[in-house]
Write a protein that holds these residues in place. Structure first.
Motif, short mmCIF file in Angstrom:
data_model
loop_
_atom_site.label_atom_id
_atom_site.label_comp_id
_atom_site.label_asym_id
_atom_site.label_seq_id
_atom_site.Cartn_x
_atom_site.Cartn_y
_atom_site.Cartn_z
N VAL A 154 0.84 -1.21 0.00
CA VAL A 154 0.00 0.00 0.00
C VAL A 154 0.87 1.25 0.00
N GLU A 155 1.94 1.22 0.76
CA GLU A 155 2.86 2.37 0.78
C GLU A 155 3.47 2.61 -0.60
N LYS A 156 3.85 1.54 -1.28
CA LYS A 156 4.42 1.66 -2.63
C LYS A 156 3.40 2.27 -3.60
N ILE A 157 2.16 1.83 -3.48
CA ILE A 157 1.11 2.34 -4.37
C ILE A 157 0.92 3.83 -4.17
N GLU A 158 0.89 4.26 -2.91
CA GLU A 158 0.72 5.69 -2.64
C GLU A 158 1.92 6.49 -3.14
N GLN A 159 3.10 5.91 -3.00
CA GLN A 159 4.30 6.61 -3.49
C GLN A 159 4.29 6.75 -5.01
N LYS A 160 3.85 5.71 -5.70
CA LYS A 160 3.88 5.72 -7.16
C LYS A 160 2.73 6.53 -7.76
N TYR A 161 1.52 6.33 -7.24
CA TYR A 161 0.33 6.94 -7.85
C TYR A 161 -0.22 8.12 -7.06
N GLY A 162 0.19 8.24 -5.80
CA GLY A 162 -0.33 9.32 -4.96
C GLY A 162 -1.70 9.07 -4.41
N ALA A 163 -2.25 7.86 -4.65
CA ALA A 163 -3.60 7.58 -4.19
C ALA A 163 -3.91 6.09 -4.32
#
Length: 250
Positions: free
Chosen positions: A74-83
């Motif tokens: 989940v942290e990676k997803i937020e870092q990559k996509y911002g959401a």
């Protein structure tokens, strides 16, 4: 075909089977899709099938039963996509078939429970805060037709799919006024590549258990998931929708 434009969806257990079908559908509808699984080779093959350019599909190897794995994903997803806007808790295993409770291996019990129940719990525990930070969204948990019916010989899987409904309903109530809708579906037998490898007689028997006389296609399951994630179902939360050709009406 742009219902999910600028939206980010996480689908677990999506390298093959039903999860792959859901990922393919959401990608077709415009979402950026993150697929997870334990087999790196299968994940990369899925990416190539869904989006060879890799523009809106990202594969992350992880085990849903591992809390740190899910948190990091989940942290990676937020870092990559911002959401993160959507979660589909699809990953699951059935465990041994045709084994009575007194003979069921303890190791297999724990593996089914950790994957099917704890995995769904991890998904919501770490995704709900991210979805809230993104302004809201929706979650679909995959239970099964035996989430509301008993099936002999696979007690741990049946128990797990019942438990997924409890998690769904509690989480739906907790988030009903926060902007996250949480629902569950209950597929019957689905035509997947793994099912296609079974003997024809077994496949015929599976189809015959549904009053409609056939198995579901992956597209039929994916269509219901897409509906529940979309604003078309904006007043639906805490629901269980069987997608089982009438199995649970018997």
């Amino acid at each position: 075909m742009d219902k999910f434009n600028h939206r980010v969806a996480l689908i677990t257990g999506a390298s093959t089977g039903v999860g792959f079908g859901i990922a393919k559908k959401l990608h077709l509808l415009g979402a950026s899709v993150v697929i997870t699984g334990r087999n790196e080779t299968a994940l990369q093959q899925a990416v190539q099938e869904i989006d060879p350019a890799g523009n809106r599909v990202w594969a992350i190897r992880m085990d849903v039963a591992n809390a740190q794995d899910f948190k990091t994903t989940v942290e990676k997803i937020e870092q990559k996509y911002g959401a993160l806007h959507y979660l589909v808790n699809n990953a699951g295993i059935t465990g041994p078939h045709g084994v009575n409770i007194e003979d069921y291996p303890l190791e297999a019990w724990h593996e089914v429970i950790e994957t099917d129940i704890t995995g769904a719990f991890h998904g919501m525990k770490y995704s709900i805060p991210a979805i809230l930070r993104s302004g809201g969204g929706a979650i679909v948990n995959l239970s099964a037709c035996n989430g509301v019916a008993g099936i002999a010989g696979i007690a741990p899987y049946t128990a797990a799919k019942h438990a997924v409904l409890g998690l769904t309903r509690s989480a739906a109530l907790e988030n009903a006024q926060k902007g996250i809708r949480i629902n569950a579906i209950g597929p019957g037998y689905v035509e997947t590549p793994n099912i296609a490898m079974l003997p024809q007689e077994t496949q015929k028997w599976m189809a015959s258990t549904h009053p409609m006389g056939r198995m579901a296609t992956r597209e039929e399951i994916a269509n219901v998931v897409a509906f529940l994630l979309s604003d078309d179902s904006s007043f639906i939360t805490g629901a269980f929708i069987p997608v089982d050709g009438g199995y649970t009406t018997q």
